[in-house]
Design a protein around this motif. Structure first.
Motif, PDB file in Angstrom:
ATOM      1  N   GLN A 228      68.728 -22.937  50.506  1.00 27.23           N
ATOM      2  CA  GLN A 228      69.845 -22.727  49.924  1.00 27.23           C
ATOM      3  C   GLN A 228      70.128 -21.367  49.747  1.00 27.23           C
ATOM      4  O   GLN A 228      69.351 -20.454  49.694  1.00 27.23           O
ATOM      5  CB  GLN A 228      69.934 -23.426  48.499  1.00 27.23           C
ATOM      6  N   SER A 229      71.341 -20.958  49.335  1.00 32.44           N
ATOM      7  CA  SER A 229      71.678 -19.471  49.105  1.00 32.44           C
ATOM      8  C   SER A 229      71.022 -19.112  47.905  1.00 32.44           C
ATOM      9  O   SER A 229      70.648 -19.962  46.910  1.00 32.44           O
ATOM     10  CB  SER A 229      73.374 -19.541  48.795  1.00 32.44           C
TER      11      SER A 229
ATOM     12  N   ARG B  38      71.665 -17.587  45.276  1.00 27.35           N
ATOM     13  CA  ARG B  38      72.496 -17.684  44.113  1.00 27.35           C
ATOM     14  C   ARG B  38      72.266 -19.136  43.333  1.00 27.35           C
ATOM     15  O   ARG B  38      72.296 -19.076  42.212  1.00 27.35           O
ATOM     16  CB  ARG B  38      74.022 -17.911  44.515  1.00 27.35           C
TER      17      ARG B  38
ATOM     18  N   GLU C  27      73.551 -12.971  45.933  1.00 24.63           N
ATOM     19  CA  GLU C  27      73.167 -13.865  47.267  1.00 24.63           C
ATOM     20  C   GLU C  27      73.313 -12.922  48.297  1.00 24.63           C
ATOM     21  O   GLU C  27      73.891 -11.621  48.048  1.00 24.63           O
ATOM     22  CB  GLU C  27      73.957 -15.193  47.408  1.00 24.63           C
ATOM     23  N   GLU C  28      72.757 -13.082  49.711  1.00 22.63           N
ATOM     24  CA  GLU C  28      72.783 -12.069  50.660  1.00 22.63           C
ATOM     25  C   GLU C  28      73.448 -12.696  51.717  1.00 22.63           C
ATOM     26  O   GLU C  28      73.258 -13.728  51.984  1.00 22.63           O
ATOM     27  CB  GLU C  28      71.704 -11.542  50.976  1.00 22.63           C
ATOM     28  N   VAL C  29      74.014 -11.915  52.565  1.00 25.02           N
ATOM     29  CA  VAL C  29      74.455 -12.227  54.032  1.00 25.02           C
ATOM     30  C   VAL C  29      74.216 -11.392  55.052  1.00 25.02           C
ATOM     31  O   VAL C  29      73.849 -10.004  54.644  1.00 25.02           O
ATOM     32  CB  VAL C  29      75.948 -12.374  54.123  1.00 25.02           C
TER      33      VAL C  29
ATOM     34  N   TRP D  88      74.590 -16.559  56.504  1.00 25.29           N
ATOM     35  CA  TRP D  88      74.177 -16.640  55.121  1.00 25.29           C
ATOM     36  C   TRP D  88      72.643 -16.366  54.963  1.00 25.29           C
ATOM     37  O   TRP D  88      72.060 -17.204  55.942  1.00 25.29           O
ATOM     38  CB  TRP D  88      74.781 -17.773  54.512  1.00 25.29           C
TER      39      TRP D  88
ATOM     40  N   GLN E 239      69.627 -17.897  53.544  1.00 24.50           N
ATOM     41  CA  GLN E 239      68.975 -19.125  52.904  1.00 24.50           C
ATOM     42  C   GLN E 239      67.838 -18.961  52.271  1.00 24.50           C
ATOM     43  O   GLN E 239      66.929 -18.330  53.066  1.00 24.50           O
ATOM     44  CB  GLN E 239      69.200 -20.494  53.471  1.00 24.50           C
TER      45      GLN E 239
ATOM     46  N   GLU F  86      62.780 -17.387  54.084  1.00 21.19           N
ATOM     47  CA  GLU F  86      64.234 -17.223  54.284  1.00 21.19           C
ATOM     48  C   GLU F  86      64.813 -17.645  55.589  1.00 21.19           C
ATOM     49  O   GLU F  86      63.719 -17.858  56.527  1.00 21.19           O
ATOM     50  CB  GLU F  86      64.748 -15.619  54.179  1.00 21.19           C
TER      51      GLU F  86
ATOM     52  N   ALA G 206      80.239 -22.962  52.313  1.00 19.23           N
ATOM     53  CA  ALA G 206      79.917 -21.464  51.851  1.00 19.23           C
ATOM     54  C   ALA G 206      81.330 -20.848  51.544  1.00 19.23           C
ATOM     55  O   ALA G 206      82.125 -20.905  52.290  1.00 19.23           O
ATOM     56  CB  ALA G 206      79.058 -21.115  52.994  1.00 19.23           C
TER      57      ALA G 206
ATOM     58  N   SER H 264      77.614 -11.832  43.784  1.00 17.28           N
ATOM     59  CA  SER H 264      78.444 -12.702  43.665  1.00 17.28           C
ATOM     60  C   SER H 264      78.909 -12.811  42.096  1.00 17.28           C
ATOM     61  O   SER H 264      80.008 -13.037  41.644  1.00 17.28           O
ATOM     62  CB  SER H 264      78.017 -14.289  44.113  1.00 17.28           C
TER      63      SER H 264
END
Lengths: 333, 451
Positions: free
Chosen positions: B84-85, B87, B251-253, B262, B264, B324, B335, B363
């Motif tokens: 999951q993300s 976050r 969170e990161e992208v 994304w 995860q 990851e 998302a 976020s």
């Protein structure tokens, strides 16, 4: 056309659709033509007029949907004002502009906008313009020795435009001067310039003074007390003030100074997405009528609806009209 | 390795400045959907600080074996959650536990949270910094006063109050300056101390005791101050936060080839660590996920022996790592970007950014920021002391978290994104260096309504 008691109208702008903002950006990126943009504007304006009619307003505007904002539409048209078109990052921002010589007398080009409005409604129509004091505060002055000098010349140009608007059939004209509230120290010369602007203009003229609405937020806070007594010398017929968001304490100034004007009372909070009920609107009107008689009262939102989503703006207008009708019924009118 | 796979392999070299973090020395992750046909791309992320000669080989080999076998899990790891993300990761549950039971952690380590900070003291409590803040505010109040626009009540807000030390010092200094200038603003001050922890608010009370009549202690969520303080919309003249944004959910992208991916994560404990911790704390390996769940619910009391429960908490936290993977945003219909940023807006923001850029969305910070701005008086301002990445391009030049600081998480805040959100909302934002501690990485963010 006879207006009912407590006539309802807008302050000027209607909800700016997100898609219009994006299409405008497309135009600036040269991906759509001026002709196409004009068509888009015409369509959006017609829809804004129709919404006002359905909501039941007595006096409608064009929703100011051709305007990026209350400043740029005018500085782009004012003769002698140079605009830096690279200075704006977002649609709602203001351009940097400057004046480096005396402003010449020339048409500003609002008459076509008004004719379009008249041609698309059978209601009474109002045109709104930004006043010279507010414009002066956004234009870098590199020529005039005083701000008042610059504002006076803007007023002369706009006075000519107002007379053209009257010739075209304008009976209701609103001058927007929100920057009075940010610069209360200017009020004496601000009123003097306002009188230059309206000199010989044969229409019902209102001056709208709020606390700003940029990005849907107030720009200043305070009390309208700063307006008095200078504003009593203004040669206008109506003051349009915001009371819904700020509360009605400043209504007492009308009791204290007994100004000769009608009052355009703001009864809709345009900075809050919560839609008022008709009962709340009615109560705000009743409260105002304790100070200003119904015969001298117009009913409006606090300011333009530019930053509200369309569904909320429309619901607020409907509530305003419904609340007004409650009070009219109580008055038996 | 097949040559076409090798050709699509990326190797990222990092230097993780946080000794405690969520990474193995070498981490391999796969990216699905980069090519419509063909195998997933492989990416190796190497922490040059931890890596040792030869340690690249095994993770790469395992990743290849895993992707060839179609298996999604490694047998040498005990997973604590699904992908999951970040976050939403269990890591933030640990972070919450830490702040709720800070005293337990401090007692166990024998040092206060502040002592664990770089410099051993919060940057929020430097007298010179506070004196400058007070001067700035006083000047703003005087400017409003000169135009008869100063409200009868002067609302000030601090979010994340710690021990209340900064609030106390601020009010002391303000009272002195006000007296010196003879302006009599001090009695009009309404100082709001906001924190999500009632225990923290209570702990802050002694520090502001001499100003307590002017203070209100308000339980609020830093992510949404507006919800609690909506009655003060457009009324607060000064809002301050120190080191709060860097500890809000993040969170990161990845921006790659014109697409947004994304990042995860999936938290795990290696079976080796699990065996060691289990022996030490009397928790059978098979019971470990259940024991972790209980730990997050009740803290150290999760185990019959409280001392072992405390050790279990600290050991699990230290051992916890994350796997990851990258998921194309188009494949994640739920998302969304924080602060109401749309995909086109984000793509617009990224237009000038270099390709293959991994960055933090910050976020929680963005959410907090967006839900604080409406509280500001038209002439009010928001001041945030924190660690910021002020240029999006800098994300390609270093590691900005997440790291572990004692029992909490720390990530640098994406100041560039904050600036974009502010500007789109009609605010000006700028960063000033924090000059009150030599070598400090802190910056001071100022936000004011655009004039």
């Amino acid at each position: 056309m006879t207006l009912p008691i407590l006539p309802t109208t807008m302050v000027g702008s209607y909800s700016m659709p997100g898609w219009l903002e994006r299409l405008k950006t497309e135009y600036f990126a040269r991906r759509i033509s001026r002709v196409e943009l004009d068509e888009i504007h015409d369509t959006a304006v017609k829809a804004a007029i129709k919404d006002q009619e359905i909501a039941g307003l007595d006096i409608v505007t064009d929703g100011e949907l051709r305007r990026d904002n209350m400043i740029d539409y005018f500085v782009e048209r004012l003769p002698g004002v140079q605009v830096d078109r690279s200075s704006k990052k977002f649609y709602y921002d203001f351009y940097d502009s400057e004046v480096i010589g005396k402003i010449p007398m020339a048409a500003v080009g609002l008459v076509d906008d008004f004719r379009f409005l008249l041609a698309n409604t059978d209601r009474e129509a109002k045109i709104c313009i930004t006043g010279p004091h507010s414009l002066t505060k956004r234009i870098r002055n590199k020529h005039y020795s005083t701000e008042e000098g610059l504002a006076t010349d803007i007023a002369r140009v706009m006075n000519m435009e107002l007379k053209e608007l009257v010739k075209a059939g304008a009976k209701y004209i609103q001058i927007d001067e929100p920057y009075y509230s940010g610069f209360p120290e200017d009020i004496n010369w601000g009123v003097k310039v306002l009188n230059t602007l309206v000199e010989g203009v044969n229409a019902k003229i209102a001056v709208h003074i709020c606390y700003g609405n940029r990005y849907g937020k107030p720009s200043w806070e305070g009390s309208y007390r700063y307006l008095f007594p200078a504003i009593l010398g203004a040669k206008v017929q109506q003051l349009s003030l915001e009371f819904a968001r700020r509360g009605g304490e400043d209504l007492e100034l009308f009791r204290e100074f007994s100004p000769p004007f009608e009052l355009g009372a703001g009864v809709i909070d345009v900075k809050d997405h919560a839609v008022e009920t008709p009962d709340i609107v009615a109560e705000r009107i009743r409260k105002t009528m304790k100070v200003v008689p119904a015969e001298k009262l117009y009913i409006l939102p606090d300011c333009g609806l530019f930053h509200l989503p369309r569904d909320i703006a429309f619901a607020k207008l409907r509530a305003m009209v419904a609340g007004t009708r409650i009070v009219r019924k109580e008055l038996g009118r | 390795m097949q040559p076409e796979r090798f050709a699509r392999m990326r190797v990222h070299l990092d230097w993780l400045q946080y000794k405690q973090n969520f990474r193995e020395p070498v981490m391999a992750l796969q990216t699905a959907g980069e090519q419509p046909e063909g195998p997933a791309s492989i990416e190796l992320r190497v922490d040059c600080r931890q890596v040792t000669p030869g340690s690249l080989h095994d993770p790469l080999k395992r990743t290849l074996e895993l992707s060839n076998s179609g298996s999604a899990e490694r047998p040498d790891r005990i997973y604590l959650e699904e992908f999951q993300s970040f976050r939403s990761s269990i890591a933030w549950e640990f972070n919450r536990l830490y702040w709720q039971r800070l005293k337990d952690w401090e007692n166990a380590t024998g040092k206060s949270y502040e002592k664990a900070l770089p410099g051993g003291k919060s940057d929020g409590n430097r007298p010179e910094a506070i004196a400058d803040s007070v001067s700035d505010l006083w000047a703003r109040l005087q400017e409003l006063d000169s135009k008869s626009q100063l409200p009868a009540e002067i609302f000030l807000l601090e979010i994340g109050v710690g021990m209340g030390i900064r609030a106390g010092m601020f009010l002391d200094r303000f009272r002195d300056l006000d007296k010196e200038k003879g302006t009599n603003y001090y009695p009009r001050i309404r100082f709001l101390l906001g924190d999500y922890s009632l225990a923290t608010l209570e702990r802050s009370r002694p520090a502001v005791q001499s100003h307590v009549d002017l203070c209100s202690f308000i339980a609020l969520d830093a992510l949404d101050p507006l919800r609690t303080l909506s009655f003060l919309r457009h009324k607060i003249l000064y809002v301050h936060l120190t080191n709060t944004y860097d500890n809000l959910p993040d969170e990161e992208v990845v921006w790659r080839n014109g697409r947004i991916y994304w990042v995860q994560v999936r938290a795990y404990i290696s079976t080796a660590d699990a065996a060691r911790i289990g022996r030490d704390c009397d928790v059978a390996e098979a019971d470990l996920p259940r024991a972790v769940k209980r730990l997050l619910e009740v803290g150290a009391e999760a185990l019959p022996d409280r001392a072992k429960g405390m050790r279990f908490w600290m050991e699990i936290w230290n051992a916890m790592r994350t796997e990851e993977r990258l998921e194309n945003m188009l494949d994640l219909p739920n998302a969304s970007f924080p602060a109401g940023l749309s995909i086109p807006q984000m793509e617009d923001i990224l237009k000038g950014a270099p390709d293959d850029l991994r960055f933090h969305l910050s976020s929680g910070a963005l959410e907090s920021f967006r839900n604080t701005l409406p509280l500001l008086h038209p002439r009010g301002y928001l001041q945030v002391q924190d660690i910021f990445v002020t240029d999006l391009n800098d994300y390609g030049m270093g590691f900005y978290g997440p790291g572990k600081l004692e029992g909490s998480i720390v990530s640098w805040v994406n100041g560039a994104l904050l600036r974009e959100v502010a500007e789109r909302g009609g605010y000006d934002l700028h960063f000033a260096p924090y000059t009150y501690r030599p070598g400090s990485k802190t910056s001071i963010l100022y936000t004011t309504r655009r004039e």
